[in-house]
Write a protein that holds these residues in place. Structure first.
Motif, PDB file in Angstrom:
ATOM      1  N   LYS A 269     -10.540  -0.010 -14.477  1.00  0.00           N
ATOM      2  CA  LYS A 269     -11.470   0.131 -13.355  1.00  0.00           C
ATOM      3  C   LYS A 269     -10.945  -0.573 -12.106  1.00  0.00           C
ATOM      4  N   ALA A 270     -10.371  -1.754 -12.287  1.00  0.00           N
ATOM      5  CA  ALA A 270      -9.826  -2.470 -11.136  1.00  0.00           C
ATOM      6  C   ALA A 270      -8.623  -1.728 -10.558  1.00  0.00           C
ATOM      7  N   ARG A 271      -7.815  -1.136 -11.436  1.00  0.00           N
ATOM      8  CA  ARG A 271      -6.661  -0.364 -10.977  1.00  0.00           C
ATOM      9  C   ARG A 271      -7.123   0.842 -10.164  1.00  0.00           C
ATOM     10  N   ARG A 272      -8.198   1.464 -10.607  1.00  0.00           N
ATOM     11  CA  ARG A 272      -8.736   2.601  -9.865  1.00  0.00           C
ATOM     12  C   ARG A 272      -9.276   2.143  -8.504  1.00  0.00           C
ATOM     13  N   HIS A 273      -9.932   0.982  -8.487  1.00  0.00           N
ATOM     14  CA  HIS A 273     -10.432   0.421  -7.224  1.00  0.00           C
ATOM     15  C   HIS A 273      -9.269   0.168  -6.269  1.00  0.00           C
ATOM     16  N   LEU A 274      -8.179  -0.360  -6.776  1.00  0.00           N
ATOM     17  CA  LEU A 274      -7.003  -0.633  -5.951  1.00  0.00           C
ATOM     18  C   LEU A 274      -6.435   0.655  -5.369  1.00  0.00           C
ATOM     19  N   ARG A 275      -6.304   1.668  -6.200  1.00  0.00           N
ATOM     20  CA  ARG A 275      -5.786   2.953  -5.739  1.00  0.00           C
ATOM     21  C   ARG A 275      -6.682   3.549  -4.646  1.00  0.00           C
ATOM     22  N   GLN A 276      -7.978   3.459  -4.840  1.00  0.00           N
ATOM     23  CA  GLN A 276      -8.908   3.988  -3.842  1.00  0.00           C
ATOM     24  C   GLN A 276      -8.772   3.242  -2.520  1.00  0.00           C
ATOM     25  N   ALA A 277      -8.547   1.935  -2.598  1.00  0.00           N
ATOM     26  CA  ALA A 277      -8.363   1.155  -1.377  1.00  0.00           C
ATOM     27  C   ALA A 277      -7.090   1.585  -0.645  1.00  0.00           C
ATOM     28  N   PHE A 278      -6.018   1.803  -1.393  1.00  0.00           N
ATOM     29  CA  PHE A 278      -4.768   2.259  -0.774  1.00  0.00           C
ATOM     30  C   PHE A 278      -4.945   3.642  -0.142  1.00  0.00           C
ATOM     31  N   ASP A 279      -5.670   4.508  -0.829  1.00  0.00           N
ATOM     32  CA  ASP A 279      -5.912   5.841  -0.279  1.00  0.00           C
ATOM     33  C   ASP A 279      -6.764   5.748   0.987  1.00  0.00           C
ATOM     34  N   ARG A 280      -7.799   4.917   0.943  1.00  0.00           N
ATOM     35  CA  ARG A 280      -8.687   4.761   2.100  1.00  0.00           C
ATOM     36  C   ARG A 280      -7.930   4.243   3.320  1.00  0.00           C
ATOM     37  N   LEU A 281      -6.973   3.355   3.085  1.00  0.00           N
ATOM     38  CA  LEU A 281      -6.219   2.756   4.174  1.00  0.00           C
ATOM     39  C   LEU A 281      -4.979   3.571   4.554  1.00  0.00           C
ATOM     40  N   GLY A 282      -4.724   4.644   3.822  1.00  0.00           N
ATOM     41  CA  GLY A 282      -3.611   5.518   4.141  1.00  0.00           C
ATOM     42  C   GLY A 282      -2.244   4.937   3.806  1.00  0.00           C
ATOM     43  N   ILE A 283      -2.176   4.099   2.785  1.00  0.00           N
ATOM     44  CA  ILE A 283      -0.912   3.469   2.393  1.00  0.00           C
ATOM     45  C   ILE A 283      -0.197   4.364   1.389  1.00  0.00           C
ATOM     46  N   THR A 284       1.050   4.686   1.666  1.00  0.00           N
ATOM     47  CA  THR A 284       1.866   5.478   0.754  1.00  0.00           C
ATOM     48  C   THR A 284       2.461   4.559  -0.317  1.00  0.00           C
ATOM     49  N   VAL A 285       2.359   4.975  -1.580  1.00  0.00           N
ATOM     50  CA  VAL A 285       2.903   4.179  -2.685  1.00  0.00           C
ATOM     51  C   VAL A 285       4.113   4.884  -3.281  1.00  0.00           C
ATOM     52  N   HIS A 286       5.239   4.174  -3.307  1.00  0.00           N
ATOM     53  CA  HIS A 286       6.443   4.674  -3.979  1.00  0.00           C
ATOM     54  C   HIS A 286       6.532   3.951  -5.326  1.00  0.00           C
ATOM     55  N   GLY A 287       5.913   4.550  -6.327  1.00  0.00           N
ATOM     56  CA  GLY A 287       5.890   3.926  -7.644  1.00  0.00           C
ATOM     57  C   GLY A 287       7.217   4.075  -8.370  1.00  0.00           C
ATOM     58  N   HIS A 288       7.488   3.147  -9.296  1.00  0.00           N
ATOM     59  CA  HIS A 288       8.710   3.171 -10.105  1.00  0.00           C
ATOM     60  C   HIS A 288       9.947   3.314  -9.212  1.00  0.00           C
ATOM     61  N   THR A 289       9.930   2.523  -8.144  1.00  0.00           N
ATOM     62  CA  THR A 289      10.998   2.601  -7.148  1.00  0.00           C
ATOM     63  C   THR A 289      11.559   1.211  -6.874  1.00  0.00           C
ATOM     64  N   GLY A 290      12.747   0.960  -7.387  1.00  0.00           N
ATOM     65  CA  GLY A 290      13.412  -0.300  -7.112  1.00  0.00           C
ATOM     66  C   GLY A 290      14.282  -0.175  -5.872  1.00  0.00           C
ATOM     67  N   ILE A 291      14.190  -1.146  -4.975  1.00  0.00           N
ATOM     68  CA  ILE A 291      14.978  -1.111  -3.748  1.00  0.00           C
ATOM     69  C   ILE A 291      16.325  -1.787  -4.006  1.00  0.00           C
ATOM     70  N   GLU A 292      17.405  -1.063  -3.695  1.00  0.00           N
ATOM     71  CA  GLU A 292      18.751  -1.558  -3.982  1.00  0.00           C
ATOM     72  C   GLU A 292      19.506  -2.007  -2.751  1.00  0.00           C
ATOM     73  N   ALA A 293      18.982  -1.715  -1.554  1.00  0.00           N
ATOM     74  CA  ALA A 293      19.607  -2.181  -0.316  1.00  0.00           C
ATOM     75  C   ALA A 293      18.616  -2.023   0.830  1.00  0.00           C
ATOM     76  N   VAL A 294      18.741  -2.897   1.814  1.00  0.00           N
ATOM     77  CA  VAL A 294      17.905  -2.823   3.009  1.00  0.00           C
ATOM     78  C   VAL A 294      18.812  -2.686   4.222  1.00  0.00           C
ATOM     79  N   GLU A 295      18.475  -1.728   5.090  1.00  0.00           N
ATOM     80  CA  GLU A 295      19.219  -1.503   6.321  1.00  0.00           C
ATOM     81  C   GLU A 295      18.260  -1.649   7.502  1.00  0.00           C
ATOM     82  N   PRO A 296      18.754  -1.638   8.735  1.00  0.00           N
ATOM     83  CA  PRO A 296      17.882  -1.888   9.886  1.00  0.00           C
ATOM     84  C   PRO A 296      16.696  -0.946  10.016  1.00  0.00           C
ATOM     85  N   THR A 297      16.840   0.324   9.623  1.00  0.00           N
ATOM     86  CA  THR A 297      15.748   1.286   9.815  1.00  0.00           C
ATOM     87  C   THR A 297      15.348   2.007   8.529  1.00  0.00           C
TER      88      THR A 297
END
Length: 396
Positions: free
Chosen positions: A188-216
């Motif tokens: 239930k809490a996980r569903r609440h979290l997802r709804q909050a992200f949807d309400r705020l328009g936040i895109t979620v990249h699940g199962h995504t490990g970041i391997e490098a960061v560049e300026p843009t």
């Protein structure tokens, strides 16, 4: 000669501990010195709010400790010599050393880069005031449609992403998670979290490990590119290497290995609290780096220091992690209780009630810091080793 207690760091753990020691120990035969790199108390739990442009009032440590008997030394800790019982510091007065009889190490943590290329050069974080202000300046320069990527699905990452999205709806906010967003929460809490992200328009990249960061942009596995005018790194914490370099026994994390009373297992004159301590909780697992752990460990450390110095029995305070309290902007939050094995219980509290509760926690912590010796007893403990107290159990 007075017993010299030195506290390294004036974050949640160090500031509370110094006040507690001042409350309970007599200044007739003990002196307490706090060493901190900056003159203000920094509410780390609110730095994501500072970064997005909210105005926060910072308390001067000189005012916090005024009238308490606690000495404040504004300096950066550069080394610890547990054999000589000295701390090397560097500040406006130049380099120097501070001698101690008892040391409480509470230097906290910073963002863990995990060796990912480009993080140090291009990413921002909210683990310190200077880094949060640097991020604040960068975000203020982003116009409508600017892209912000928050890396990390822990508490800091979630709170940062939701705060940014709510405060700056003109920005495109995304979060990169190594696994499933909120996987540790109850359904239930996980569903609440997802709804909050949807309400705020936040895109979620699940199962995504970041391997490098560049300026843009940030580069994920298999070369996947995620646009990011600003990358905010919140993929874990790391402690300063000073403890490991000092010869103190440390864990693989670099944290000081302590016993049940927060005493170093290698050097009995040294205690650790907060993120710096590798402490085992009541469930047999290391306590997570968190504000809650800072509270438990500083209470245990100060209780042990006071008891040993005054010839009293060392008490044990609770080291049980009760749950996660996650802000989702200013008007929403989740409070998730956990069991003894740190598994989420089915019950959770969400919405405005949880947000008001979290606000109360933050205000309470701030008030406690501003009044470090509140309720100071008229009679404080004398040290058992004081010249006129040898062999006598100290009275309260």
């Amino acid at each position: 000669m007075k017993h010299r207690i030195v506290v390294l760091g004036a974050g949640y753990a160090g500031a509370f501990a110094a006040g507690n020691l001042a409350r309970r120990l007599s200044p007739a035969d003990s002196e307490i010195t706090v060493v901190n790199a900056v003159p203000d108390f920094v509410e780390r739990m609110r730095l994501h709010q500072l970064a997005i442009g909210q105005d926060l009032a910072f308390r001067k440590l000189a005012d916090v400790f005024a009238g308490t008997g606690v000495r404040l030394r504004l300096a950066r800790v550069t080394g610890v010599d547990p054999e000589r019982r000295t701390v090397a510091v560097s500040g406006e007065d130049g380099d120097g050393e501070i001698a101690y009889d008892t040391l409480l190490y509470a230097l906290g943590s910073s963002a863990a880069h995990h060796g990912v290329p480009g993080v140090a050069e291009y990413a921002f974080d909210v683990t310190g005031r200077s880094s949060a202000l640097r991020l604040r300046e960068r975000l203020a320069g982003l116009g409508e449609g600017g892209t912000v990527l928050v890396v990390g699905e822990g508490l800091t990452g979630i709170e940062t992403a939701t705060e940014f999205a709510e405060s700056r709806p003109d920005l495109s906010v995304a979060l990169a998670a190594r696994g499933e967003l909120g996987a540790w929460l109850s359904p239930k809490a996980r569903r609440h979290l997802r709804q909050a992200f949807d309400r705020l328009g936040i895109t979620v990249h699940g199962h995504t490990g970041i391997e490098a960061v560049e300026p843009t942009r940030a580069i994920a596995a298999a070369g996947m590119s995620i646009p990011a005018d600003v990358t905010v790194w919140s993929a874990g914490f790391a402690v300063h290497p000073i403890a490991a370099a000092s010869g103190l026994e440390v864990a693989e994390t670099g944290q000081i290995v302590v016993d049940r009373t927060m005493r170093s297992v290698s050097h009995p004159d040294v205690y650790a609290a907060g993120d710096s301590a590798y402490a085992i909780g009541e469930n047999g697992r290391p306590l997570p780096m968190s504000c809650a752990s800072a509270g438990y460990t500083n209470m245990q450390a100060t209780a042990a220091i006071i008891a040993r110095l005054t010839g009293s029995k060392v008490p044990t305070t609770g080291l049980k992690y009760h749950g996660n309290h996650i802000s989702l902007g200013r008007r929403d939050a989740i409070f998730q209780m956990v069991d003894g094995d740190a598994h989420s219980k089915t019950w959770y509290l969400g919405g405005r009630t949880a947000a008001r509760l979290k606000s109360g926690v933050l205000k309470g912590a701030g008030w406690g810091i501003a009044h470090p010796t509140f309720g100071m007893p008229k009679r404080r403990h004398r040290l058992a080793t004081a010249p006129d107290r040898v062999g006598v159990r100290a009275a309260a």
